[in-house]
Design a protein around this motif. Structure first.
Motif, PDB file in Angstrom:
ATOM      1  N   ARG A   1     135.205   9.544 -81.064  1.00  0.00           N
ATOM      2  CA  ARG A   1     135.404  10.452 -79.935  1.00  0.00           C
ATOM      3  C   ARG A   1     134.161  11.296 -79.751  1.00  0.00           C
ATOM      4  NH1 ARG A   1     137.481  15.577 -80.756  1.00  0.00           N
ATOM      5  NH2 ARG A   1     138.132  16.732 -78.893  1.00  0.00           N
ATOM      6  N   GLY A   2     133.784  11.571 -78.492  1.00  0.00           N
ATOM      7  CA  GLY A   2     132.649  12.428 -78.204  1.00  0.00           C
ATOM      8  C   GLY A   2     131.355  11.646 -78.025  1.00  0.00           C
ATOM      9  N   PHE A   3     130.234  12.327 -78.352  1.00  0.00           N
ATOM     10  CA  PHE A   3     128.910  11.764 -78.081  1.00  0.00           C
ATOM     11  C   PHE A   3     127.988  12.035 -79.272  1.00  0.00           C
ATOM     12  CE2 PHE A   3     131.045  12.734 -74.170  1.00  0.00           C
ATOM     13  CZ  PHE A   3     130.838  11.598 -73.397  1.00  0.00           C
ATOM     14  N   ARG A   4     126.936  11.220 -79.390  1.00  0.00           N
ATOM     15  CA  ARG A   4     126.014  11.357 -80.504  1.00  0.00           C
ATOM     16  C   ARG A   4     124.572  11.267 -80.031  1.00  0.00           C
ATOM     17  NH1 ARG A   4     125.073   5.688 -82.609  1.00  0.00           N
ATOM     18  NH2 ARG A   4     126.074   4.362 -81.054  1.00  0.00           N
ATOM     19  N   ALA A   5     123.693  11.950 -80.744  1.00  0.00           N
ATOM     20  CA  ALA A   5     122.253  11.830 -80.533  1.00  0.00           C
ATOM     21  C   ALA A   5     121.724  10.843 -81.548  1.00  0.00           C
ATOM     22  CB  ALA A   5     121.570  13.187 -80.700  1.00  0.00           C
ATOM     23  N   VAL A   6     120.915   9.891 -81.078  1.00  0.00           N
ATOM     24  CA  VAL A   6     120.418   8.807 -81.917  1.00  0.00           C
ATOM     25  C   VAL A   6     118.891   8.852 -81.925  1.00  0.00           C
ATOM     26  CG1 VAL A   6     120.369   6.320 -82.279  1.00  0.00           C
ATOM     27  CG2 VAL A   6     122.404   7.397 -81.283  1.00  0.00           C
ATOM     28  N   ILE A   7     118.297   8.873 -83.103  1.00  0.00           N
ATOM     29  CA  ILE A   7     116.836   8.860 -83.238  1.00  0.00           C
ATOM     30  C   ILE A   7     116.373   7.435 -83.507  1.00  0.00           C
ATOM     31  CG2 ILE A   7     114.876   9.637 -84.633  1.00  0.00           C
ATOM     32  CD1 ILE A   7     116.337  12.235 -85.098  1.00  0.00           C
ATOM     33  N   ASP A   8     115.407   6.989 -82.719  1.00  0.00           N
ATOM     34  CA  ASP A   8     114.761   5.692 -82.911  1.00  0.00           C
ATOM     35  C   ASP A   8     113.344   5.959 -83.394  1.00  0.00           C
ATOM     36  OD1 ASP A   8     112.838   3.544 -81.937  1.00  0.00           O
ATOM     37  OD2 ASP A   8     114.735   2.551 -81.481  1.00  0.00           O
ATOM     38  N   GLY A   9     112.999   5.448 -84.560  1.00  0.00           N
ATOM     39  CA  GLY A   9     111.667   5.703 -85.090  1.00  0.00           C
ATOM     40  C   GLY A   9     111.336   4.804 -86.250  1.00  0.00           C
ATOM     41  N   PRO A  10     110.118   4.943 -86.802  1.00  0.00           N
ATOM     42  CA  PRO A  10     109.723   4.133 -87.962  1.00  0.00           C
ATOM     43  C   PRO A  10     110.674   4.348 -89.132  1.00  0.00           C
ATOM     44  CG  PRO A  10     107.841   5.284 -87.019  1.00  0.00           C
ATOM     45  CD  PRO A  10     109.048   5.850 -86.357  1.00  0.00           C
TER      46      PRO A  10
ATOM     47  N   ARG B   1     117.270   2.904 -86.122  1.00  0.00           N
ATOM     48  CA  ARG B   1     117.995   3.970 -85.430  1.00  0.00           C
ATOM     49  C   ARG B   1     119.019   4.587 -86.372  1.00  0.00           C
ATOM     50  NH1 ARG B   1     119.072   2.222 -79.053  1.00  0.00           N
ATOM     51  NH2 ARG B   1     116.847   1.977 -78.541  1.00  0.00           N
ATOM     52  N   PHE B   2     119.151   5.912 -86.242  1.00  0.00           N
ATOM     53  CA  PHE B   2     120.169   6.592 -87.039  1.00  0.00           C
ATOM     54  C   PHE B   2     120.706   7.783 -86.254  1.00  0.00           C
ATOM     55  CE2 PHE B   2     116.076   8.429 -88.161  1.00  0.00           C
ATOM     56  CZ  PHE B   2     116.314   9.796 -88.153  1.00  0.00           C
ATOM     57  N   ASP B   3     121.960   8.128 -86.521  1.00  0.00           N
ATOM     58  CA  ASP B   3     122.594   9.249 -85.828  1.00  0.00           C
ATOM     59  C   ASP B   3     122.036  10.565 -86.352  1.00  0.00           C
ATOM     60  OD1 ASP B   3     124.080   7.377 -84.508  1.00  0.00           O
ATOM     61  OD2 ASP B   3     125.972   7.833 -85.509  1.00  0.00           O
ATOM     62  N   TRP B   4     121.772  11.487 -85.431  1.00  0.00           N
ATOM     63  CA  TRP B   4     121.217  12.797 -85.782  1.00  0.00           C
ATOM     64  C   TRP B   4     122.291  13.876 -85.737  1.00  0.00           C
ATOM     65  CZ3 TRP B   4     117.892  16.156 -82.047  1.00  0.00           C
ATOM     66  CH2 TRP B   4     117.403  17.283 -82.730  1.00  0.00           C
ATOM     67  N   MET B   5     122.981  14.010 -84.622  1.00  0.00           N
ATOM     68  CA  MET B   5     124.022  15.017 -84.465  1.00  0.00           C
ATOM     69  C   MET B   5     125.027  14.514 -83.446  1.00  0.00           C
ATOM     70  SD  MET B   5     122.068  17.952 -82.185  1.00  0.00           S
ATOM     71  CE  MET B   5     120.892  18.393 -83.446  1.00  0.00           C
ATOM     72  N   SER B   6     126.155  15.212 -83.352  1.00  0.00           N
ATOM     73  CA  SER B   6     127.193  14.797 -82.418  1.00  0.00           C
ATOM     74  C   SER B   6     127.900  16.020 -81.841  1.00  0.00           C
ATOM     75  CB  SER B   6     128.215  13.884 -83.106  1.00  0.00           C
ATOM     76  OG  SER B   6     128.856  14.573 -84.172  1.00  0.00           O
ATOM     77  N   ALA B   7     128.657  15.811 -80.776  1.00  0.00           N
ATOM     78  CA  ALA B   7     129.416  16.876 -80.136  1.00  0.00           C
ATOM     79  C   ALA B   7     130.530  16.252 -79.309  1.00  0.00           C
ATOM     80  CB  ALA B   7     128.517  17.745 -79.256  1.00  0.00           C
TER      81      ALA B   7
ATOM     82  N   LEU C   1     128.910  15.861 -73.664  1.00  0.00           N
ATOM     83  CA  LEU C   1     127.469  15.728 -73.468  1.00  0.00           C
ATOM     84  C   LEU C   1     126.822  17.088 -73.292  1.00  0.00           C
ATOM     85  CD1 LEU C   1     126.647  12.675 -71.146  1.00  0.00           C
ATOM     86  CD2 LEU C   1     125.838  13.107 -73.479  1.00  0.00           C
ATOM     87  N   HIS C   2     127.503  17.984 -72.591  1.00  0.00           N
ATOM     88  CA  HIS C   2     126.966  19.332 -72.377  1.00  0.00           C
ATOM     89  C   HIS C   2     126.714  20.022 -73.714  1.00  0.00           C
ATOM     90  CE1 HIS C   2     127.240  23.706 -71.565  1.00  0.00           C
ATOM     91  NE2 HIS C   2     126.558  23.391 -70.475  1.00  0.00           N
ATOM     92  N   ASP C   3     127.691  19.957 -74.626  1.00  0.00           N
ATOM     93  CA  ASP C   3     127.514  20.595 -75.931  1.00  0.00           C
ATOM     94  C   ASP C   3     126.438  19.883 -76.751  1.00  0.00           C
ATOM     95  OD1 ASP C   3     129.416  22.488 -75.380  1.00  0.00           O
ATOM     96  OD2 ASP C   3     131.041  21.462 -76.438  1.00  0.00           O
ATOM     97  N   LEU C   4     126.336  18.574 -76.622  1.00  0.00           N
ATOM     98  CA  LEU C   4     125.314  17.838 -77.360  1.00  0.00           C
ATOM     99  C   LEU C   4     123.923  18.204 -76.861  1.00  0.00           C
ATOM    100  CD1 LEU C   4     124.620  15.750 -79.501  1.00  0.00           C
ATOM    101  CD2 LEU C   4     124.919  13.965 -77.768  1.00  0.00           C
ATOM    102  N   TYR C   5     123.752  18.278 -75.540  1.00  0.00           N
ATOM    103  CA  TYR C   5     122.457  18.682 -74.992  1.00  0.00           C
ATOM    104  C   TYR C   5     122.097  20.090 -75.453  1.00  0.00           C
ATOM    105  CZ  TYR C   5     121.851  14.689 -71.808  1.00  0.00           C
ATOM    106  OH  TYR C   5     121.655  13.444 -71.279  1.00  0.00           O
ATOM    107  N   ALA C   6     123.103  20.967 -75.511  1.00  0.00           N
ATOM    108  CA  ALA C   6     122.838  22.338 -75.948  1.00  0.00           C
ATOM    109  C   ALA C   6     122.382  22.361 -77.402  1.00  0.00           C
ATOM    110  CB  ALA C   6     124.091  23.186 -75.780  1.00  0.00           C
TER     111      ALA C   6
END
Length: 239
Positions: free
Chosen positions: A178-187, A197-203, A206-211
């Protein structure tokens, strides 16, 4: 006139002490962004001060403060970090505290966010000052932000951290539950350039995740998507 009374044991510093402290301050603040060779830092910018720092810490802090406080800038940070390195993290004196606070004021006046400070420097600021570090713009409401909903299965690119070709890139996507996640793509690592890729944070929204992302960034990174930009509270640092 010396800003802090000298003791008989304190000896004069090299004539170019300010330039050495300025170079060291820039290196400590952004080692990747300077042209200073890391292999030269100890021998040229730190080791020459070690005998005095260890034989007379209080006198060393006083003469160094006398040298850099009238000049300001990165020399302040270089001097503060030099004392911390050569004398010890638990050292305290009026001269050292004055240099350290002046360095922090220099960063604050130039819009450096507090996530660029060390944990020790941030605690020092909080212990000695009651005013906020920097005051950013308020978080936009959901109506003001106007975030485009994610399409089913969409992974949206919203930021690139640096201009480097191998920079980390940030995406948002639906959470696995449930909800949304921020995903980092990097070396994968410093020694493995294969991207992962790995998950960084979630909310929950989307509004709360962007915040949350904006609060973590504090200032804009290399590229920020238009719909994320209002959530980044501070303008770019001037340093």
């Amino acid at each position: 006139m010396a800003l802090f009374p000298r003791t008989p044991r304190a000896t004069p510093l090299p004539d170019d002490v300010v330039s050495r402290m300025e170079r060291f301050g820039r290196f400590e603040f952004d080692p990747v962004g300077t042209d200073i060779d890391a292999s030269d830092v100890w021998g040229e910018l730190q080791a020459p001060f070690l005998p005095l720092a260890q034989s007379d810490p209080q006198g060393f802090a006083r003469v160094l403060a006398d040298a850099v406080l009238p000049v300001g800038g990165f020399a302040l940070f270089g001097a503060a970090r030099t004392i911390w390195n050569l004398v010890g993290s638990d050292f305290s004196s009026p001269a050292y505290d004055a240099v350290r606070m002046a360095a922090l004021e220099f960063f604050r006046a130039n819009g450096v966010p507090n996530n660029r400070l060390s944990a020790d420097d941030w605690r020092f600021w909080q212990a000695n000052r009651s005013e906020p570090w920097l005051v950013g713009r308020p978080r936009p409401t959901a109506e003001e932000a106007g975030i485009t909903p994610l399409a089913p299965g969409e992974t949206r690119r919203i930021a690139q951290i640096t201009e480097a070709p191998d920079s980390n890139v940030l995406y948002v996507a639906p959470a696995h539950g449930r909800g949304f996640r921020a995903v980092i793509d990097g070396p994968t690592s410093d020694t493995d350039s294969a991207r992962t890729r790995f998950d960084w944070m979630s909310a929950d929204t989307l509004h709360d995740l962007y915040a949350r992302i904006g609060e973590a960034f504090q200032t804009p990174v290399h590229w920020v998507a238009d719909e994320l930009r209002p959530f980044v509270p501070l303008p770019p640092s001037r340093l």
